[in-house]
Design a protein around this motif. Sequence first.
Motif, PDB file in Angstrom:
ATOM      1  N   ILE A 116      41.112  47.805  30.275  1.00  0.00           N
ATOM      2  CA  ILE A 116      41.720  46.266  30.608  1.00  0.00           C
ATOM      3  C   ILE A 116      40.683  45.408  30.759  1.00  0.00           C
ATOM      4  O   ILE A 116      40.733  44.383  30.268  1.00  0.00           O
ATOM      5  N   MET A 117      39.886  45.780  31.939  1.00  0.00           N
ATOM      6  CA  MET A 117      39.002  44.798  32.281  1.00  0.00           C
ATOM      7  C   MET A 117      37.608  44.615  31.070  1.00  0.00           C
ATOM      8  O   MET A 117      37.244  43.470  30.926  1.00  0.00           O
ATOM      9  N   ASP A 118      37.572  45.484  30.390  1.00  0.00           N
ATOM     10  CA  ASP A 118      36.545  45.406  29.251  1.00  0.00           C
ATOM     11  C   ASP A 118      37.164  44.260  28.371  1.00  0.00           C
ATOM     12  O   ASP A 118      36.447  43.537  27.707  1.00  0.00           O
ATOM     13  N   ALA A 119      38.567  44.159  28.021  1.00  0.00           N
ATOM     14  CA  ALA A 119      38.954  43.185  27.282  1.00  0.00           C
ATOM     15  C   ALA A 119      39.073  41.881  27.843  1.00  0.00           C
ATOM     16  O   ALA A 119      38.904  40.973  27.301  1.00  0.00           O
ATOM     17  N   VAL A 120      39.181  42.011  29.040  1.00  0.00           N
ATOM     18  CA  VAL A 120      39.196  40.367  29.776  1.00  0.00           C
ATOM     19  C   VAL A 120      37.709  39.974  29.680  1.00  0.00           C
ATOM     20  O   VAL A 120      37.770  38.702  29.461  1.00  0.00           O
ATOM     21  N   LYS A 121      36.889  40.862  29.947  1.00  0.00           N
ATOM     22  CA  LYS A 121      35.468  40.207  29.824  1.00  0.00           C
ATOM     23  C   LYS A 121      34.808  39.433  28.328  1.00  0.00           C
ATOM     24  O   LYS A 121      34.164  38.726  28.384  1.00  0.00           O
ATOM     25  N   GLY A 156      40.522  33.860  37.571  1.00  0.00           N
ATOM     26  CA  GLY A 156      40.936  32.474  37.021  1.00  0.00           C
ATOM     27  C   GLY A 156      42.165  32.597  35.814  1.00  0.00           C
ATOM     28  O   GLY A 156      42.337  31.899  34.803  1.00  0.00           O
ATOM     29  N   PHE A 157      43.161  33.817  35.892  1.00  0.00           N
ATOM     30  CA  PHE A 157      43.911  34.038  34.814  1.00  0.00           C
ATOM     31  C   PHE A 157      45.295  33.676  35.446  1.00  0.00           C
ATOM     32  O   PHE A 157      45.645  34.195  36.657  1.00  0.00           O
ATOM     33  N   THR A 158      46.279  33.138  34.672  1.00  0.00           N
ATOM     34  CA  THR A 158      47.807  33.035  35.087  1.00  0.00           C
ATOM     35  C   THR A 158      48.401  33.971  34.069  1.00  0.00           C
ATOM     36  O   THR A 158      47.636  34.786  33.289  1.00  0.00           O
ATOM     37  N   HIS A 159      49.631  34.573  34.397  1.00  0.00           N
ATOM     38  CA  HIS A 159      50.424  35.597  33.849  1.00  0.00           C
ATOM     39  C   HIS A 159      51.521  35.182  33.517  1.00  0.00           C
ATOM     40  O   HIS A 159      52.416  34.323  34.266  1.00  0.00           O
ATOM     41  N   GLN A 160      52.216  35.561  32.460  1.00  0.00           N
ATOM     42  CA  GLN A 160      53.821  35.563  32.277  1.00  0.00           C
ATOM     43  C   GLN A 160      54.095  36.925  31.992  1.00  0.00           C
ATOM     44  O   GLN A 160      53.692  37.613  31.181  1.00  0.00           O
ATOM     45  N   SER A 161      55.270  37.745  32.500  1.00  0.00           N
ATOM     46  CA  SER A 161      55.687  38.899  32.234  1.00  0.00           C
ATOM     47  C   SER A 161      57.191  39.115  31.749  1.00  0.00           C
ATOM     48  O   SER A 161      58.014  38.104  32.111  1.00  0.00           O
ATOM     49  N   GLU A 162      57.349  39.993  30.942  1.00  0.00           N
ATOM     50  CA  GLU A 162      58.541  40.302  30.258  1.00  0.00           C
ATOM     51  C   GLU A 162      59.037  41.750  30.238  1.00  0.00           C
ATOM     52  O   GLU A 162      58.208  42.326  29.336  1.00  0.00           O
ATOM     53  N   PHE A 212      55.348  49.627  32.952  1.00  0.00           N
ATOM     54  CA  PHE A 212      55.748  49.092  34.352  1.00  0.00           C
ATOM     55  C   PHE A 212      55.277  47.773  34.508  1.00  0.00           C
ATOM     56  O   PHE A 212      54.151  47.312  33.832  1.00  0.00           O
ATOM     57  N   ASN A 213      55.663  46.991  35.584  1.00  0.00           N
ATOM     58  CA  ASN A 213      55.091  45.613  35.828  1.00  0.00           C
ATOM     59  C   ASN A 213      53.966  45.730  36.552  1.00  0.00           C
ATOM     60  O   ASN A 213      53.962  46.344  37.786  1.00  0.00           O
ATOM     61  N   PRO A 214      52.891  45.474  36.246  1.00  0.00           N
ATOM     62  CA  PRO A 214      51.630  46.020  37.165  1.00  0.00           C
ATOM     63  C   PRO A 214      51.089  44.820  38.209  1.00  0.00           C
ATOM     64  O   PRO A 214      50.167  43.859  37.757  1.00  0.00           O
ATOM     65  N   PHE A 215      51.932  44.555  39.256  1.00  0.00           N
ATOM     66  CA  PHE A 215      51.671  43.958  40.190  1.00  0.00           C
ATOM     67  C   PHE A 215      50.352  43.885  40.702  1.00  0.00           C
ATOM     68  O   PHE A 215      49.729  42.512  40.917  1.00  0.00           O
ATOM     69  N   PRO A 216      49.574  44.755  40.966  1.00  0.00           N
ATOM     70  CA  PRO A 216      48.266  44.608  41.488  1.00  0.00           C
ATOM     71  C   PRO A 216      47.131  44.062  40.654  1.00  0.00           C
ATOM     72  O   PRO A 216      46.222  43.388  41.001  1.00  0.00           O
ATOM     73  N   LEU A 217      47.529  44.179  39.358  1.00  0.00           N
ATOM     74  CA  LEU A 217      46.689  43.420  38.257  1.00  0.00           C
ATOM     75  C   LEU A 217      46.783  41.992  38.377  1.00  0.00           C
ATOM     76  O   LEU A 217      45.576  41.244  38.214  1.00  0.00           O
ATOM     77  N   TYR A 218      47.929  41.378  38.820  1.00  0.00           N
ATOM     78  CA  TYR A 218      48.153  39.982  38.878  1.00  0.00           C
ATOM     79  C   TYR A 218      47.219  39.377  39.689  1.00  0.00           C
ATOM     80  O   TYR A 218      46.383  38.499  39.588  1.00  0.00           O
ATOM     81  N   LYS A 219      46.739  39.947  40.976  1.00  0.00           N
ATOM     82  CA  LYS A 219      45.915  39.460  41.879  1.00  0.00           C
ATOM     83  C   LYS A 219      44.467  39.707  41.500  1.00  0.00           C
ATOM     84  O   LYS A 219      43.783  38.730  41.649  1.00  0.00           O
TER      85      LYS A 219
END
Length: 83
Positions: free
Chosen positions: A26-31, A58-64, A45-52
């Motif tokens: 995930i972090m490699d893609a983010v870079k 500098g990212f916002t998120h929307q989950s579904e 699952f909804n990855p709550f720790p990743l939101y923080k």
Amino acid sequence: MNEKSTVVEVDVREDIKNNIEPFKKIMDAVKTLEPNQQLILHAPFNPFPLYKVLGKKGFTHQSEQLEKKHWKIIFTKKEVDRQ
């Protein structure tokens, strides 16, 4: 919008099913993302720790929740304010 793809898609459901830690993937893609580009993450699952973690970058998120074990989360890298 420019011609460069504005979306990077990562599916970690199989990784997690096979007990493979997906954080580096995930972090490699983010870079690779630039302002206003998006990461679409598919997870079981909804990855709550990743939101923080990504919020601090500098990212916002929307989950579904699409199915019982399929969440689609869209992370968008915010435009940098230059004053």
